[in-house]
Design a protein around this motif. Structure first.
Motif, PDB file in Angstrom:
ATOM      1  N   ILE A  74      85.315 -63.053  50.232  1.00  0.00           N
ATOM      2  CA  ILE A  74      85.564 -64.416  50.730  1.00  0.00           C
ATOM      3  C   ILE A  74      84.768 -64.638  52.013  1.00  0.00           C
ATOM      4  N   VAL A  75      83.878 -65.612  51.954  1.00  0.00           N
ATOM      5  CA  VAL A  75      83.052 -65.935  53.119  1.00  0.00           C
ATOM      6  C   VAL A  75      83.672 -67.151  53.809  1.00  0.00           C
ATOM      7  N   GLU A  76      84.144 -66.930  55.005  1.00  0.00           N
ATOM      8  CA  GLU A  76      84.793 -68.015  55.752  1.00  0.00           C
ATOM      9  C   GLU A  76      83.766 -68.939  56.419  1.00  0.00           C
ATOM     10  N   ASP A  77      84.178 -70.179  56.576  1.00  0.00           N
ATOM     11  CA  ASP A  77      83.543 -71.154  57.479  1.00  0.00           C
ATOM     12  C   ASP A  77      82.180 -71.720  57.096  1.00  0.00           C
ATOM     13  N   GLY A  78      81.893 -71.765  55.807  1.00  0.00           N
ATOM     14  CA  GLY A  78      80.714 -72.517  55.355  1.00  0.00           C
ATOM     15  C   GLY A  78      80.846 -74.000  55.711  1.00  0.00           C
ATOM     16  N   ILE A  79      82.001 -74.405  56.155  1.00  0.00           N
ATOM     17  CA  ILE A  79      82.270 -75.801  56.532  1.00  0.00           C
ATOM     18  C   ILE A  79      81.382 -76.258  57.691  1.00  0.00           C
ATOM     19  N   ILE A  80      80.810 -75.311  58.438  1.00  0.00           N
ATOM     20  CA  ILE A  80      79.989 -75.711  59.597  1.00  0.00           C
ATOM     21  C   ILE A  80      78.806 -76.577  59.170  1.00  0.00           C
ATOM     22  N   TYR A 126      89.422 -72.005  43.366  1.00  0.00           N
ATOM     23  CA  TYR A 126      89.938 -71.956  44.742  1.00  0.00           C
ATOM     24  C   TYR A 126      89.180 -72.902  45.663  1.00  0.00           C
ATOM     25  N   CYS A 127      87.854 -72.979  45.488  1.00  0.00           N
ATOM     26  CA  CYS A 127      87.076 -73.882  46.370  1.00  0.00           C
ATOM     27  C   CYS A 127      87.558 -75.323  46.213  1.00  0.00           C
ATOM     28  N   ASP A 128      87.873 -75.719  45.004  1.00  0.00           N
ATOM     29  CA  ASP A 128      88.123 -77.140  44.729  1.00  0.00           C
ATOM     30  C   ASP A 128      89.603 -77.464  44.511  1.00  0.00           C
ATOM     31  N   TRP A 129      90.488 -76.548  44.888  1.00  0.00           N
ATOM     32  CA  TRP A 129      91.917 -76.695  44.573  1.00  0.00           C
ATOM     33  C   TRP A 129      92.496 -78.023  45.061  1.00  0.00           C
ATOM     34  N   PHE A 130      92.146 -78.406  46.275  1.00  0.00           N
ATOM     35  CA  PHE A 130      92.724 -79.623  46.869  1.00  0.00           C
ATOM     36  C   PHE A 130      91.710 -80.760  46.934  1.00  0.00           C
ATOM     37  N   GLY A 131      90.637 -80.648  46.182  1.00  0.00           N
ATOM     38  CA  GLY A 131      89.519 -81.599  46.245  1.00  0.00           C
ATOM     39  C   GLY A 131      88.246 -80.782  46.371  1.00  0.00           C
ATOM     40  N   LYS A 132      87.113 -81.404  46.086  1.00  0.00           N
ATOM     41  CA  LYS A 132      85.831 -80.681  46.096  1.00  0.00           C
ATOM     42  C   LYS A 132      85.607 -79.966  47.434  1.00  0.00           C
ATOM     43  N   ASN A 133      85.573 -78.652  47.377  1.00  0.00           N
ATOM     44  CA  ASN A 133      85.406 -77.822  48.579  1.00  0.00           C
ATOM     45  C   ASN A 133      86.335 -78.241  49.729  1.00  0.00           C
ATOM     46  N   ALA A 134      87.576 -78.501  49.369  1.00  0.00           N
ATOM     47  CA  ALA A 134      88.586 -78.804  50.405  1.00  0.00           C
ATOM     48  C   ALA A 134      89.085 -77.482  50.964  1.00  0.00           C
ATOM     49  N   THR A 135      88.262 -76.862  51.765  1.00  0.00           N
ATOM     50  CA  THR A 135      88.496 -75.531  52.321  1.00  0.00           C
ATOM     51  C   THR A 135      87.521 -75.344  53.473  1.00  0.00           C
ATOM     52  N   ALA A 136      87.827 -74.430  54.387  1.00  0.00           N
ATOM     53  CA  ALA A 136      86.810 -74.098  55.394  1.00  0.00           C
ATOM     54  C   ALA A 136      85.752 -73.198  54.760  1.00  0.00           C
ATOM     55  N   ASN A 137      86.118 -72.589  53.633  1.00  0.00           N
ATOM     56  CA  ASN A 137      85.251 -71.591  53.004  1.00  0.00           C
ATOM     57  C   ASN A 137      84.438 -72.220  51.869  1.00  0.00           C
ATOM     58  N   VAL A 138      83.600 -73.175  52.248  1.00  0.00           N
ATOM     59  CA  VAL A 138      82.813 -73.928  51.259  1.00  0.00           C
ATOM     60  C   VAL A 138      81.984 -72.953  50.403  1.00  0.00           C
ATOM     61  N   ASN A 139      82.166 -73.046  49.096  1.00  0.00           N
ATOM     62  CA  ASN A 139      81.509 -72.129  48.154  1.00  0.00           C
ATOM     63  C   ASN A 139      81.701 -70.668  48.544  1.00  0.00           C
ATOM     64  N   GLY A 140      82.816 -70.390  49.241  1.00  0.00           N
ATOM     65  CA  GLY A 140      82.985 -69.059  49.822  1.00  0.00           C
ATOM     66  C   GLY A 140      83.940 -68.140  49.074  1.00  0.00           C
ATOM     67  N   TYR A 141      84.548 -68.628  48.001  1.00  0.00           N
ATOM     68  CA  TYR A 141      85.405 -67.732  47.208  1.00  0.00           C
ATOM     69  C   TYR A 141      84.538 -67.093  46.137  1.00  0.00           C
ATOM     70  N   LEU A 142      83.958 -65.962  46.483  1.00  0.00           N
ATOM     71  CA  LEU A 142      83.025 -65.303  45.562  1.00  0.00           C
ATOM     72  C   LEU A 142      83.782 -64.257  44.753  1.00  0.00           C
ATOM     73  N   LYS A 143      83.786 -64.479  43.449  1.00  0.00           N
ATOM     74  CA  LYS A 143      84.518 -63.551  42.580  1.00  0.00           C
ATOM     75  C   LYS A 143      83.547 -62.564  41.951  1.00  0.00           C
ATOM     76  N   LYS A 144      83.903 -61.296  42.015  1.00  0.00           N
ATOM     77  CA  LYS A 144      83.038 -60.289  41.386  1.00  0.00           C
ATOM     78  C   LYS A 144      83.401 -60.225  39.910  1.00  0.00           C
ATOM     79  N   VAL A 145      82.422 -60.523  39.080  1.00  0.00           N
ATOM     80  CA  VAL A 145      82.727 -60.584  37.649  1.00  0.00           C
ATOM     81  C   VAL A 145      82.222 -59.362  36.882  1.00  0.00           C
ATOM     82  N   LYS A 146      81.381 -58.557  37.529  1.00  0.00           N
ATOM     83  CA  LYS A 146      80.953 -57.313  36.851  1.00  0.00           C
ATOM     84  C   LYS A 146      80.520 -56.256  37.864  1.00  0.00           C
TER      85      LYS A 146
END
Ligand code: SAM
Length: 264
Positions: free
Chosen positions: A205-211, A244-264
Protein backbone atom coordinates in the motif's frame (compact mmCIF):
# COMPACT_ATOMS: atom_id res chain seq x y z
CA UNK A 1 -56.20 39.01 -0.68
CA UNK A 2 -54.67 36.12 -2.65
CA UNK A 3 -55.92 35.22 -6.13
CA UNK A 4 -58.26 32.22 -6.04
CA UNK A 5 -55.82 29.68 -7.47
CA UNK A 6 -53.16 30.71 -4.97
CA UNK A 7 -55.47 30.40 -1.99
CA UNK A 8 -56.47 27.00 -3.28
CA UNK A 9 -52.77 26.20 -3.53
CA UNK A 10 -52.25 27.18 0.11
CA UNK A 11 -55.29 25.21 1.22
CA UNK A 12 -54.07 22.23 -0.74
CA UNK A 13 -50.60 22.46 0.78
CA UNK A 14 -51.89 22.89 4.32
CA UNK A 15 -54.05 19.78 4.03
CA UNK A 16 -51.67 17.64 2.09
CA UNK A 17 -51.29 14.17 3.53
CA UNK A 18 -47.56 13.74 3.97
CA UNK A 19 -47.75 9.98 3.98
CA UNK A 20 -49.37 9.98 0.54
CA UNK A 21 -46.67 12.27 -0.72
CA UNK A 22 -43.90 9.99 0.56
CA UNK A 23 -45.49 6.80 -0.79
CA UNK A 24 -46.15 8.38 -4.20
CA UNK A 25 -42.65 9.77 -4.37
CA UNK A 26 -41.08 6.43 -3.62
CA UNK A 27 -43.15 4.74 -6.34
CA UNK A 28 -42.40 7.49 -8.84
CA UNK A 29 -38.69 7.27 -8.12
CA UNK A 30 -38.69 3.50 -8.43
CA UNK A 31 -40.65 3.82 -11.69
CA UNK A 32 -38.25 6.37 -13.20
CA UNK A 33 -35.24 4.37 -12.02
CA UNK A 34 -36.63 1.42 -13.94
CA UNK A 35 -37.34 3.18 -17.22
CA UNK A 36 -34.57 5.77 -17.50
CA UNK A 37 -30.98 4.92 -18.34
CA UNK A 38 -28.34 5.42 -15.62
CA UNK A 39 -26.59 8.46 -17.23
CA UNK A 40 -29.92 10.31 -17.51
CA UNK A 41 -30.69 9.59 -13.85
CA UNK A 42 -27.24 10.75 -12.83
CA UNK A 43 -27.51 13.92 -14.89
CA UNK A 44 -30.94 14.60 -13.37
CA UNK A 45 -29.56 14.13 -9.85
CA UNK A 46 -26.64 16.45 -10.62
CA UNK A 47 -28.92 19.18 -12.00
CA UNK A 48 -31.21 18.83 -8.97
CA UNK A 49 -28.24 19.06 -6.61
CA UNK A 50 -26.92 22.10 -8.46
CA UNK A 51 -30.27 23.91 -8.35
CA UNK A 52 -30.78 23.07 -4.68
CA UNK A 53 -27.29 24.10 -3.62
CA UNK A 54 -26.35 26.96 -5.88
CA UNK A 55 -29.70 28.54 -6.74
CA UNK A 56 -32.21 27.78 -4.02
CA UNK A 57 -29.75 27.44 -1.12
CA UNK A 58 -32.46 25.45 0.53
CA UNK A 59 -30.32 24.02 3.32
CA UNK A 60 -29.71 26.37 6.21
CA UNK A 61 -26.06 27.32 6.57
CA UNK A 62 -25.48 24.92 9.47
CA UNK A 63 -26.93 21.97 7.54
CA UNK A 64 -24.92 22.35 4.35
CA UNK A 65 -22.52 19.59 3.38
CA UNK A 66 -19.26 21.02 2.16
CA UNK A 67 -16.07 19.00 2.16
CA UNK A 68 -13.43 18.02 -0.34
CA UNK A 69 -9.85 16.75 -0.57
CA UNK A 70 -8.47 19.91 0.97
CA UNK A 71 -10.74 19.93 4.02
CA UNK A 72 -10.12 16.22 4.62
CA UNK A 73 -6.38 16.76 4.24
CA UNK A 74 -6.44 19.63 6.72
CA UNK A 75 -8.47 17.58 9.19
CA UNK A 76 -6.32 14.45 9.01
CA UNK A 77 -3.42 16.24 10.71
CA UNK A 78 -5.48 16.49 13.88
CA UNK A 79 -6.62 12.87 13.97
CA UNK A 80 -5.48 10.77 16.90
CA UNK A 81 -5.81 7.11 17.74
CA UNK A 82 -5.78 6.29 21.47
CA UNK A 83 -4.56 9.82 22.02
CA UNK A 84 -1.58 9.84 19.68
CA UNK A 85 -1.36 11.37 16.19
CA UNK A 86 -2.41 9.03 13.42
CA UNK A 87 -1.88 10.56 10.00
CA UNK A 88 -4.26 8.77 7.68
CA UNK A 89 -7.17 9.73 5.48
CA UNK A 90 -10.44 8.78 7.24
CA UNK A 91 -11.54 6.51 4.39
CA UNK A 92 -8.33 4.52 4.65
CA UNK A 93 -8.92 3.41 8.24
CA UNK A 94 -11.90 1.50 6.90
CA UNK A 95 -9.85 -0.04 4.10
CA UNK A 96 -7.08 -1.07 6.48
CA UNK A 97 -9.38 -2.86 8.87
CA UNK A 98 -11.14 -4.64 6.01
CA UNK A 99 -7.87 -5.73 4.41
CA UNK A 100 -6.37 -6.91 7.70
CA UNK A 101 -9.48 -8.89 8.57
CA UNK A 102 -9.73 -10.47 5.11
CA UNK A 103 -6.03 -11.22 4.81
CA UNK A 104 -4.93 -11.84 8.41
CA UNK A 105 -1.26 -11.12 7.65
CA UNK A 106 1.53 -12.47 9.87
CA UNK A 107 3.63 -9.40 9.25
CA UNK A 108 2.87 -5.80 8.38
CA UNK A 109 5.88 -3.64 7.58
CA UNK A 110 5.05 0.03 7.96
CA UNK A 111 7.61 2.42 6.49
CA UNK A 112 7.21 5.72 8.35
CA UNK A 113 6.22 5.49 12.02
CA UNK A 114 6.12 9.11 13.20
CA UNK A 115 4.50 9.09 16.69
CA UNK A 116 2.90 5.81 15.85
CA UNK A 117 -0.89 6.11 15.62
CA UNK A 118 -0.94 4.10 12.39
CA UNK A 119 1.16 1.25 13.74
CA UNK A 120 -0.84 1.18 16.96
CA UNK A 121 -4.13 1.03 15.04
CA UNK A 122 -2.85 -1.87 12.95
CA UNK A 123 -1.43 -3.73 15.95
CA UNK A 124 -4.67 -3.35 17.92
CA UNK A 125 -6.62 -4.71 14.94
CA UNK A 126 -4.23 -7.64 14.91
CA UNK A 127 -4.98 -8.19 18.59
CA UNK A 128 -8.66 -8.50 17.71
CA UNK A 129 -7.88 -10.80 14.79
CA UNK A 130 -5.58 -12.80 17.04
CA UNK A 131 -2.41 -12.87 14.97
CA UNK A 132 0.31 -10.79 13.38
CA UNK A 133 3.25 -8.50 14.06
CA UNK A 134 4.01 -4.95 12.94
CA UNK A 135 7.53 -3.90 12.01
CA UNK A 136 7.42 -0.12 11.88
CA UNK A 137 10.41 1.78 10.51
CA UNK A 138 11.47 5.41 10.84
CA UNK A 139 14.60 7.52 10.73
CA UNK A 140 13.57 9.19 13.96
CA UNK A 141 12.99 7.64 17.36
CA UNK A 142 9.86 9.48 18.48
CA UNK A 143 7.31 6.68 18.76
CA UNK A 144 4.96 6.88 21.72
CA UNK A 145 5.39 4.63 24.75
CA UNK A 146 2.18 2.81 23.77
CA UNK A 147 4.09 1.38 20.81
CA UNK A 148 7.15 0.43 22.81
CA UNK A 149 4.98 -1.55 25.23
CA UNK A 150 2.83 -3.21 22.57
CA UNK A 151 3.58 -6.93 22.24
CA UNK A 152 2.81 -6.92 18.51
CA UNK A 153 4.99 -3.94 17.56
CA UNK A 154 8.69 -3.90 16.82
CA UNK A 155 10.36 -0.54 16.17
CA UNK A 156 13.20 0.02 13.71
CA UNK A 157 14.74 3.47 13.82
CA UNK A 158 17.54 3.53 11.23
CA UNK A 159 15.38 4.14 8.13
CA UNK A 160 14.02 1.67 5.59
CA UNK A 161 17.34 1.68 3.78
CA UNK A 162 18.96 -0.08 6.75
CA UNK A 163 16.10 -2.50 7.46
CA UNK A 164 17.44 -6.01 7.00
CA UNK A 165 14.93 -7.89 4.84
CA UNK A 166 15.92 -11.08 6.64
CA UNK A 167 13.72 -9.75 9.47
CA UNK A 168 10.77 -10.66 7.26
CA UNK A 169 11.94 -14.22 6.64
CA UNK A 170 9.66 -16.97 7.87
CA UNK A 171 6.45 -14.92 7.74
CA UNK A 172 3.84 -16.51 5.48
CA UNK A 173 1.67 -13.45 4.71
CA UNK A 174 3.47 -10.15 4.43
CA UNK A 175 1.86 -6.74 3.78
CA UNK A 176 3.86 -3.56 3.29
CA UNK A 177 2.78 0.06 3.78
CA UNK A 178 4.94 2.87 2.43
CA UNK A 179 4.16 6.05 4.38
CA UNK A 180 7.48 7.88 4.66
CA UNK A 181 8.71 10.85 2.62
CA UNK A 182 6.51 10.43 -0.50
CA UNK A 183 9.14 11.61 -2.97
CA UNK A 184 9.24 9.73 -6.25
CA UNK A 185 12.74 8.43 -5.59
CA UNK A 186 12.01 7.33 -2.03
CA UNK A 187 8.74 5.62 -2.99
CA UNK A 188 10.35 3.79 -5.89
CA UNK A 189 13.22 2.74 -3.63
CA UNK A 190 10.80 1.22 -1.11
CA UNK A 191 8.82 -0.51 -3.87
CA UNK A 192 11.97 -2.10 -5.24
CA UNK A 193 13.29 -3.19 -1.86
CA UNK A 194 10.04 -4.30 -0.18
CA UNK A 195 7.93 -5.24 -3.23
CA UNK A 196 9.45 -8.72 -3.45
CA UNK A 197 8.69 -9.37 0.26
CA UNK A 198 4.93 -9.08 -0.24
CA UNK A 199 3.32 -12.49 -0.56
CA UNK A 200 0.85 -13.29 -3.38
CA UNK A 201 -2.69 -12.24 -2.47
CA UNK A 202 -1.36 -9.53 -0.15
CA UNK A 203 -0.75 -5.80 -0.66
CA UNK A 204 1.86 -3.15 -1.02
CA UNK A 205 0.00 0.00 0.00
CA UNK A 206 1.51 3.27 -1.17
CA UNK A 207 0.22 6.16 0.89
CA UNK A 208 -0.40 9.74 -0.21
CA UNK A 209 -0.56 9.71 -3.99
CA UNK A 210 -3.19 12.38 -3.27
CA UNK A 211 -0.44 15.03 -3.35
CA UNK A 212 -0.76 15.11 -7.15
CA UNK A 213 -4.43 16.02 -6.86
CA UNK A 214 -3.31 18.84 -4.58
CA UNK A 215 -0.84 20.06 -7.22
CA UNK A 216 2.10 19.35 -4.95
CA UNK A 217 3.77 16.66 -7.06
CA UNK A 218 6.57 18.99 -8.14
CA UNK A 219 7.79 19.21 -4.56
CA UNK A 220 8.03 15.41 -4.56
CA UNK A 221 9.60 14.84 -8.01
CA UNK A 222 6.29 13.48 -9.26
CA UNK A 223 5.49 11.77 -5.98
CA UNK A 224 4.14 8.30 -5.25
CA UNK A 225 2.05 8.14 -8.46
CA UNK A 226 5.08 8.51 -10.70
CA UNK A 227 6.83 5.78 -8.71
CA UNK A 228 3.79 3.48 -8.90
CA UNK A 229 3.50 3.96 -12.67
CA UNK A 230 7.15 3.18 -13.18
CA UNK A 231 7.20 0.21 -10.84
CA UNK A 232 4.08 -1.39 -12.31
CA UNK A 233 5.45 -1.00 -15.82
CA UNK A 234 8.45 -3.11 -14.82
CA UNK A 235 6.76 -5.64 -12.51
CA UNK A 236 3.58 -7.39 -13.62
CA UNK A 237 3.12 -9.23 -10.35
CA UNK A 238 1.06 -6.30 -9.01
CA UNK A 239 -2.24 -4.75 -10.06
CA UNK A 240 -4.02 -1.68 -8.69
CA UNK A 241 -6.93 -2.97 -6.64
CA UNK A 242 -9.73 -0.68 -7.83
CA UNK A 243 -12.15 -2.03 -5.23
CA UNK A 244 -10.30 -0.32 -2.38
CA UNK A 245 -9.18 2.74 -4.36
CA UNK A 246 -12.72 3.47 -5.54
CA UNK A 247 -14.75 2.24 -2.54
CA UNK A 248 -16.21 5.65 -1.67
CA UNK A 249 -15.90 7.19 -5.15
CA UNK A 250 -13.15 7.28 -7.77
CA UNK A 251 -9.88 7.28 -5.80
CA UNK A 252 -11.65 8.56 -2.69
CA UNK A 253 -8.55 7.82 -0.63
CA UNK A 254 -5.25 9.46 0.21
CA UNK A 255 -3.66 6.42 -1.44
CA UNK A 256 -4.54 7.22 -5.05
CA UNK A 257 -3.90 4.08 -7.12
CA UNK A 258 -1.99 2.95 -4.05
CA UNK A 259 -3.67 -0.33 -3.13
CA UNK A 260 -1.33 -2.60 -5.04
CA UNK A 261 -2.34 -6.23 -4.90
CA UNK A 262 0.23 -8.92 -5.58
CA UNK A 263 -1.41 -11.36 -7.93
CA UNK A 264 1.51 -13.70 -8.63
C1 SAM B 1 3.57 10.68 7.33
S1 SAM B 1 4.63 10.28 8.63
C2 SAM B 1 4.13 8.65 9.06
C3 SAM B 1 2.77 8.59 9.64
C4 SAM B 1 2.42 7.29 10.28
N1 SAM B 1 2.53 6.18 9.37
C5 SAM B 1 1.01 7.34 10.83
O1 SAM B 1 0.12 6.60 10.33
O2 SAM B 1 0.74 8.10 11.76
C6 SAM B 1 6.14 10.06 7.77
C7 SAM B 1 7.30 9.52 8.60
O3 SAM B 1 8.25 8.97 7.68
C8 SAM B 1 9.53 9.10 8.26
N2 SAM B 1 10.59 8.88 7.26
C9 SAM B 1 11.14 9.76 6.39
N3 SAM B 1 12.13 9.17 5.69
C10 SAM B 1 12.21 7.88 6.12
C11 SAM B 1 13.04 6.76 5.79
N4 SAM B 1 14.03 6.85 4.88
N5 SAM B 1 12.82 5.59 6.43
C12 SAM B 1 11.84 5.47 7.34
N6 SAM B 1 11.03 6.51 7.71
C13 SAM B 1 11.22 7.69 7.11
C14 SAM B 1 9.49 10.50 8.87
O4 SAM B 1 10.47 10.64 9.87
C15 SAM B 1 8.05 10.56 9.40
O5 SAM B 1 8.00 10.24 10.76
Amino acid sequence: MLPAENSFGLFFLANYDKRNYVVRNIFMRAFFRKILPEPVLRAYAAVKRFIRKKILHSAPEAERVEFDCDTVYKGHFGVTYRGIPCLKCPFDYVHYQMILDALKPDLVIEIGTNIGGGALYLADLMNIIGRGTVHTIDIADRADKLLRDHPRIKLFTRGWEKYDVRNAAGFRKVLVIEDSSHTYENTLGTLRKFGPLVTPGSYFIVEDGIINEQDREEDYQGGPLRAIREYLAADDSYVVDRAYCDWFGKNATANVNGYLKKVK
